[in-house]
Every structure is written in structure tokens, then in C-alpha cells.
Scaffold this motif. Structure first.
Motif, short mmCIF file in Angstrom:
data_model
loop_
_atom_site.label_atom_id
_atom_site.label_comp_id
_atom_site.label_asym_id
_atom_site.label_seq_id
_atom_site.Cartn_x
_atom_site.Cartn_y
_atom_site.Cartn_z
N GLU A 59 61.97 67.39 18.35
CA GLU A 59 61.62 66.58 19.70
C GLU A 59 62.53 65.59 20.15
O GLU A 59 62.95 65.55 21.15
CB GLU A 59 60.21 66.26 19.50
N VAL A 60 62.84 64.77 19.00
CA VAL A 60 63.70 63.49 19.44
C VAL A 60 65.14 63.84 19.81
O VAL A 60 65.57 63.51 20.64
CB VAL A 60 63.67 62.70 18.02
N SER B 35 62.37 60.48 24.80
CA SER B 35 61.81 60.98 23.49
C SER B 35 60.53 60.44 23.20
O SER B 35 59.94 59.55 23.88
CB SER B 35 62.98 60.86 22.43
#
Length: 125
Positions: free
Chosen positions: A113-114, A124
Motif C-alpha cells: 500500500e505504501v 499513502s
């Protein structure tokens, strides 16, 4: 970010299957021999593999970390209940080992995700 029921369901199924593959419930036939050979380092290998598995799952499905955490926790509870009922283990070590796998997969999802958020210019976590 809100939980998405479909992502939670996919996460439950994925975490159950991945956990079973990464550490088969009848693992005394496999992992105890590995423990004897290389010691506790096998846990680090399983943890690293679970991080990679979580990362790949998140990149292929774009599941949110929140939805995966909820789904993974549900899978953990289902799996631990099934192991307790079906195998009646002598030791509670499976709670720890599958917890390590779940944590690793959650870390992989967060890293995806980041990393993907930064790469795509998105905000993020």
C-alpha cells in the motif's frame, strides 16, 4: 478508509489458504525436522515468505490494509478453532506460529500500500 466487505471475504479465504500452505496444520511431519536441522531460523524464513505473500496479494488485488487485517484476523480465528477441534494439539505453539504468519502478511499488505501509493503519486497511509 472504510472496510470493504468483498475485500474482507477475499482476505479471509486467502489468509486461510496461504496460512495452510505456509505452515501445514500437520507440520510436525515437516517443520520439526527443519527445526532440528537449522533451529528457530525457520520461523524467520516463514515470516519473510509471509511478508512476500501478503505483498503479492495486495498488489494483485489492491486490498486495503484495514480490510486485510480484519479478514486475516477472522481467518486466524477460524483456523485456530479448526485446529483445536480437529487436531487437539498437545502444545499451543500453533497460536504463535500462525500469528507470525498473519503479522507477516499484514506487513506485506502495508508495504504494498505504501510502496504503490508513493509510486502512483497517491496519498499513502
Amino acid at each position: 478508509m472504510a472496510l470493504r466487505p468483498r475485500e474482507v471475504l477475499y482476505s479471509v479465504v486467502f489468509a486461510l489458504v496461504a496460512g495452510t500452505i505456509l505452515w501445514p496444520p500437520a507440520s510436525e511431519l515437516i517443520y520439526w525436522d527443519v527445526f532440528d536441522a537449522i533451529g528457530d531460523a525457520v520461523i524467520l524464513v516463514v515470516l519473510g515468505t509471509s511478508v512476500a505473500v501478503g505483498f503479492v496479494f495486495a498488489t494483485l488485488t489492491t486490498v486495503s490494509p484495514q480490510s486485510f487485517a480484519v479478514g486475516g484476523t477472522l481467518a486466524y480465528l477460524i483456523g485456530m478453532g479448526a485446529i483445536e477441534a480437529a487436531l487437539t494439539p498437545d502444545s499451543p505453539v500453533h497460536f504463535l506460529l500462525y500469528g507470525i504468519i498473519l503479522i507477516g502478511m499484514c506487513v506485506g499488505v502495508v508495504v504494498a500500500e505504501v510502496g504503490l501509493g508513493i509510486a502512483n503519486g497517491k496519498k499513502s497511509i
